[in-house]
Design an enzyme around this catalytic site. Structure first.
Site, PDB file in Angstrom:
ATOM      1  N   ASP A  48     -81.258 -34.527  24.669  1.00 12.75           N
ATOM      2  CA  ASP A  48     -81.874 -35.865  24.557  1.00 12.75           C
ATOM      3  C   ASP A  48     -81.729 -36.621  25.871  1.00 12.75           C
ATOM      4  O   ASP A  48     -82.666 -37.281  26.334  1.00 12.75           O
ATOM      5  CB  ASP A  48     -81.207 -36.681  23.444  1.00 12.75           C
TER       6      ASP A  48
ATOM      7  N   LYS B  68     -76.101 -35.137  14.181  1.00 12.57           N
ATOM      8  CA  LYS B  68     -75.853 -34.860  15.603  1.00 12.57           C
ATOM      9  C   LYS B  68     -74.382 -34.968  16.002  1.00 12.57           C
ATOM     10  O   LYS B  68     -73.948 -34.323  16.951  1.00 12.57           O
ATOM     11  CB  LYS B  68     -76.675 -35.803  16.487  1.00 12.57           C
TER      12      LYS B  68
END
Ligand code: ATR
Length: 292
Positions: free
Chosen positions: A106, A70
């Site tokens: 997220d 990420k």
């Protein structure tokens, strides 16, 4: 059925074998009648650049990026959304006019699940953990206007570093760090929300020493656990036994996926279909059967 003009959405991560995103996103594509397919690719760290170049070369519609890529993926992208820039992490890539744009859904998933569970966003919270998940939670809460945040972490220096980052970006938020332990009890008494952003409670270590003594959970506290395997963690179980409202990891997983779908397709996500597929995939997971 995929055909000659089917578009690709890829998941890049390592490992990806147990990811539930393929089930959730393919169900969404089917429901929306879109000619897209979502495939998971296990990409070792040293191949990440080549994998992103592959997305470009193949004309992929987009991608999800998961652990451990990420942060590393940022260097291969052309542009970042404001959230991705703030968090320094990308979990969704969208191809826009040939450019690869990094987003972070997220934080959106976390906020949306809280809003759904709570009906509002909290002003005061205790966050356990100081890794990527805790960072997203802390910065999102501060961004949404939290006045006071306490970061509790096993390694105090990491907790302190996160607190300093929150203060730097959001000087109006009073943030402090505490070590994991009984000091938490006092912080929890003054908080509206507890977020577990550590891996404590995650299968296969679900029943290992708990994060806290359930007696520290005051009446009225909302308890949120980012861990979604098992669906009911020891922390969520303890909170429910006390009649406390809870927000579970699967809700966040759902909404980060729904937002990613919207970014790739420009259409509203079929959330109920996605929820059904997610719950079905989670029920088939290792560990899901342990407690029936
Ligand atoms: P992620 O990016 O998913 O948040 P991470 O960076 O590995 O993952 O962070 C995991 C978090 O869980 C950290 O806050 C870690 O604490 P340390 O900073 O002290 O390592 C926390 N954690 C993991 N196992 C733990 C345990 N057994 N007890 C308490 N905290 C734990």
């Amino acid at each position: 059925m995929p055909g000659a003009s089917t578009g690709l959405v890829a998941l890049l991560g390592d490992p990806v074998a147990h990811s539930i995103s393929p089930a959730m996103q393919n169900a969404a594509f089917r429901t929306a009648g879109l000619d897209l397919v979502y495939l998971a690719f296990r990409v070792p760290a040293e191949e990440l650049g080549a994998a992103v170049a592959g997305l470009r070369a193949l004309g992929a519609v987009g991608a999800n990026v998961t652990v451990p890529h990420k942060v590393a993926v940022l260097q291969w992208l052309d542009e970042l959304s404001p959230e991705a820039r703030l968090l320094g992490a990308v979990n969704t890539v969208v191809r826009e006019k040939g450019r690869l744009v990094g987003h972070n859904t997220d934080a959106y998933g976390f906020r949306r699940a809280l809003e759904e569970g709570l009906g509002r966003l909290p002003r005061t919270a205790v966050i356990a953990g100081a890794g990527g998940a805790a960072r997203a939670a802390a910065l999102e809460l501060a961004r949404a206007g939290a006045a006071r945040l306490t970061v509790v972490n096993r390694t105090p220096e990491r907790g302190q570093a996160l607190v300093e980052e929150v203060r730097r970006h959001f000087p109006g938020c009073r943030a402090e760090a505490l070590p994991l332990g009984v000091e938490m009890a006092e912080a929890l008494r003054g908080a509206e929300l507890l977020v577990n952003a550590t891996s404590v409670g995650m299968w296969p270590h679900s029943e290992e020493p708990p994060l806290l003594d359930p007696d520290w959970l005051p009446p009225g506290l909302v308890v949120c656990d980012l861990v979604y395997n098992p669906r009911e963690t020891a922390l969520i179980r303890a909170a429910r036994a006390r009649g406390l409202p809870t927000v579970t990891g699967e809700q966040m997983l759902l909404y980060q996926g729904a937002r990613a779908f919207e970014l790739w397709t420009g259409q509203p996500a079929p959330v109920e279909e996605m929820r059904r597929a997610l719950l079905e995939a989670l029920a088939a997971w290792p560990g899901a059967r342990e407690r029936g």
